[in-house]
Write a protein that holds these residues in place. Structure first.
Motif, PDB file in Angstrom:
ATOM      1  N   TRP A   1       0.834 -28.961  46.919  1.00 56.69           N
ATOM      2  CA  TRP A   1       2.249 -28.613  46.961  1.00 56.69           C
ATOM      3  C   TRP A   1       2.643 -28.152  45.556  1.00 56.69           C
TER       4      TRP A   1
ATOM      5  N   TYR B   1       2.600 -36.826  48.449  1.00 55.34           N
ATOM      6  CA  TYR B   1       2.250 -35.502  48.965  1.00 55.34           C
ATOM      7  C   TYR B   1       0.735 -35.387  49.106  1.00 55.34           C
TER       8      TYR B   1
ATOM      9  N   LYS C   1      -2.727 -34.250  36.711  1.00 53.57           N
ATOM     10  CA  LYS C   1      -1.692 -35.039  37.372  1.00 53.57           C
ATOM     11  C   LYS C   1      -2.112 -35.543  38.750  1.00 53.57           C
TER      12      LYS C   1
ATOM     13  N   SER D   1       9.674 -40.821  43.924  1.00 50.33           N
ATOM     14  CA  SER D   1       8.348 -41.398  43.680  1.00 50.33           C
ATOM     15  C   SER D   1       7.769 -42.069  44.919  1.00 50.33           C
TER      16      SER D   1
ATOM     17  N   SER E   1       5.587 -26.952  42.451  1.00 54.11           N
ATOM     18  CA  SER E   1       6.687 -27.635  41.768  1.00 54.11           C
ATOM     19  C   SER E   1       8.005 -27.513  42.526  1.00 54.11           C
ATOM     20  N   LYS E   2       8.064 -26.583  43.484  1.00 53.34           N
ATOM     21  CA  LYS E   2       9.256 -26.443  44.324  1.00 53.34           C
ATOM     22  C   LYS E   2       9.123 -27.263  45.610  1.00 53.34           C
ATOM     23  N   HIS E   3       8.052 -28.054  45.700  1.00 52.09           N
ATOM     24  CA  HIS E   3       7.755 -28.878  46.874  1.00 52.09           C
ATOM     25  C   HIS E   3       7.532 -28.020  48.115  1.00 52.09           C
TER      26      HIS E   3
ATOM     27  N   ALA F   1      13.355 -34.573  47.004  1.00 52.05           N
ATOM     28  CA  ALA F   1      11.959 -34.261  47.283  1.00 52.05           C
ATOM     29  C   ALA F   1      11.011 -34.829  46.233  1.00 52.05           C
ATOM     30  N   ASN F   2      11.507 -35.070  45.021  1.00 54.88           N
ATOM     31  CA  ASN F   2      10.641 -35.588  43.957  1.00 54.88           C
ATOM     32  C   ASN F   2      10.669 -37.111  43.864  1.00 54.88           C
TER      33      ASN F   2
ATOM     34  N   GLN G   1       9.013 -26.389  52.888  1.00 54.38           N
ATOM     35  CA  GLN G   1       9.558 -26.835  51.603  1.00 54.38           C
ATOM     36  C   GLN G   1      10.409 -28.067  51.870  1.00 54.38           C
TER      37      GLN G   1
END
Length: 431
Positions: free
Chosen positions: A59, A55, A255, A51, A61-63, A48-49, A148
């Protein structure tokens, strides 16, 4: 706004098949079942993270997705896209998805399940122009639920490709009116979404939730107001309280790119006497919210919308409510932000109670007033006091032209569908 129960507002009701009425007629809700069993040996999988995944909206940090119409976008090679959803997905939530600029398709996704969204039979998958590589987009329709992301899969030997972001950014801050409550596809039928997507070449985020006030107090079960919650990743839903209790993740503004334009439409719930928000408390909250926006995004232009409260019948016609909510006070607040009193010693706020900072540099005027008077007619407001699909389109269309005329933004819609199931026409000549 009026017309909804606490259970409906916070998603306490389970997602079950039921009858939805549109103009008194049953709406078809039997969307294609895309769930399938993943054979990992046939796919290349991305976490999910990765690059390559962009997103859209907020969202954590747990997506996990939050607020209205959050989504994701990426490019891909081959003709296959599947997504595995985590256990924090609202089971059965309706999502819209598509390739490139094709029409939206819809499906209900499952927690801890994998869904096949693109195959060789999907419309547009054999075309590589003008999107090369092909792009995939997914949006959550419902404001109370979310998904998620666990993994994204493409065919073995194929890959994800990062999509270049649009050149402009828009933020909408609001309540049920902006989030799409009671429109056909909720978030994907809201005026907030229609504004962002309708401008074209624009990244947009809709930080709006039904029932929420500007004032930082309980309103229709929302424990906090936007003067506080806008600084956080999650909304004020029941599922947010389950995940985070009273300690939500702060939104990391550093960010994420700053918005160029911020549209604020909030105050209808503050105006409702059931919530006991004084005029002074509302204006103080809205002022702090704008100061907060200016502190986080010093170069952003802010558009404050006047409120609308529906229509009533008098005699043989319909008329707007006598008071549309804090009209004079909102206008006076906008004038304050554009006065020397503020511009020579601009105040910014970081969302912490009573913590303000006076900047040493002069600010340029950045707050604008959008008067909604005269845009909507009584039949643009549904039985539940919220805009109909057509009402939402009218609000978005006027805002698009206002932004074009005020800020010089070109209209860059190029043809891809924005609003689904709004193409109504008569093809019978003899009637």
């Amino acid at each position: 706004m009026l017309g909804f129960t606490t259970a409906q507002l916070f998603g306490l009701l389970p997602l079950v098949a039921g009858t939805i009425l549109m103009n008194g007629q049953e709406k078809v809700t039997s969307y294609p079942n895309t769930k399938f069993d993943l054979d990992a040996t046939s796919f290349t999988s991305y976490a999910a993270n990765a690059s390559e995944i962009s997103y859209q909206g907020r969202w954590d940090s747990k997506h996990v997705s939050w607020w209205s119409a959050p989504g994701l976008k990426f490019g891909f090679t081959g003709s296959t896209v599947a997504i595995s959803f985590g256990n924090w997905t609202s089971d059965g939530v309706l999502v819209g998805y598509r390739i490139g600029g094709m029409d939206w398709q819809f499906t209900n996704v499952t927690a801890s399940g994998t869904h096949l969204f693109v195959s060789k039979d999907t419309a547009g998958v054999s075309e590589t122009w003008p999107y090369n590589p092909l792009t995939f987009e997914l949006r959550v329709t419902n404001w109370a639920y979310g998904v998620q992301i666990d993994q994204v899969h493409v065919a073995k030997g194929e890959k994800l490709v990062k999509v270049s972001p649009a050149s402009r950014r828009l933020e909408v801050i609001g309540d049920s009116l902006a989030s799409g409550m009671y429109t056909s596809y909720e978030g994907l039928s809201s005026w907030g979404y229609a504004l962002g997507a309708g401008l074209g070449d624009t990244e947009y985020s809709i930080t709006a939730y039904p029932g929420i006030c500007a004032a930082d107090q309980d309103c229709w079960g929302n424990p906090r107001g936007q003067m506080h919650q806008w600084f956080y990743t999650s909304d004020t839903s029941y599922r947010a309280s389950v995940m985070y209790g009273d300690k939500p993740e702060p939104w990391n503004f550093c960010k994420h790119p700053a918005a160029d334009i911020v549209v604020i439409n909030i105050g209808t719930n503050d105006q409702n006497t059931a919530n006991n928000v004084s005029t002074a408390s509302y204006i103080d909250a809205l002022t702090k919210l704008i100061e907060g926006v200016h502190g986080k995004w010093p170069r952003a232009q802010v558009v404050v919308m006047s409120l609308w409260l529906g229509f009533y019948q008098a005699g043989n016609s319909y008329f707007p409510s006598a008071s549309q909510g804090f009209e004079k006070e909102i206008y006076a607040m906008v004038e304050y932000f554009n006065s020397d009193a503020y511009l020579t010693a601009p105040v910014v706020w970081d969302g912490t109670k009573n913590k303000t900072t006076v900047l040493s540099t002069r600010a340029d005027p950045f707050v604008h007033y959008f008067n909604t008077t005269g845009i909507l007619q009584h039949n643009d407001i549904g039985p539940q006091w919220h805009p109909t699909d057509v009402g939402a389109i009218k609000v978005a269309s006027h805002l698009i032209q206002y932004i074009r005329l005020t800020f010089g933004w070109e209209l860059r819609a190029t043809g891809p569908e924005v609003l689904h199931d709004t193409l109504y026409w008569n093809d019978e000549q003899n009637y």
